[in-house]
Design a protein around this motif. Structure first.
Motif, PDB file in Angstrom:
ATOM      1  N   CYS A   1      91.574  18.257  26.158  1.00 53.25           N
ATOM      2  CA  CYS A   1      92.404  17.646  27.191  1.00 53.25           C
ATOM      3  C   CYS A   1      91.724  17.720  28.553  1.00 53.25           C
TER       4      CYS A   1
ATOM      5  N   CYS B   1      92.544  25.788  28.875  1.00 51.74           N
ATOM      6  CA  CYS B   1      93.313  25.448  27.674  1.00 51.74           C
ATOM      7  C   CYS B   1      92.616  25.988  26.424  1.00 51.74           C
TER       8      CYS B   1
ATOM      9  N   CYS C   1      91.779  24.458  23.998  1.00 51.50           N
ATOM     10  CA  CYS C   1      90.837  23.487  23.455  1.00 51.50           C
ATOM     11  C   CYS C   1      89.468  23.563  24.136  1.00 51.50           C
TER      12      CYS C   1
ATOM     13  N   HIS D   1      93.074  19.360  20.452  1.00 47.35           N
ATOM     14  CA  HIS D   1      94.394  18.744  20.341  1.00 47.35           C
ATOM     15  C   HIS D   1      94.321  17.607  19.328  1.00 47.35           C
TER      16      HIS D   1
END
Ligand SMILES: [Zn+2]
Length: 97
Positions: A21, A26, A28, A35
């Motif tokens: 993202c 995050c 990720c 995600h």
């Protein structure tokens, strides 16, 4: 969107996209836990595009895509049969006048 909002036939493919993202903190960010988003991928004007699908839409959209593919395959089959029939005409019919 309500369950009635999905068209009967849709051109494209339902695919799962995995990506970051962009937020540095995050989960990720390390590239391990990306995600996942289910999207409809389609081409328009020679370009590939995607549109996000909500979880509640995925099943109906996938069914509409399958319906379109089946209809297209059937149409192709009929048109090929027509071509074969045309090509199978006796030579006398092919000469014209
Ligand atoms: Zn993220």
């Amino acid at each position: 969107m309500g369950s009635g909002g999905i068209p009967r036939m849709i051109r494209g493919s339902v695919v799962v996209q995995r990506r970051r993202c962009g937020k540095p903190n995050c989960r990720c960010a390390d590239g391990e836990q990306l995600h996942e988003a289910t999207v409809l991928s389609y081409s328009e004007g020679g370009r590939n595009r995607t549109v996000m699908l909500s979880p509640g839409e995925v099943k109906a959209v996938a069914a509409a895509v399958a319906r379109y593919r089946a209809a297209r395959a059937k149409l192709e089959e009929q048109a090929n049969a027509g071509l074969a029939a045309l090509l199978a005409r006796p030579a006398s019919a092919r000469r014209g006048r």
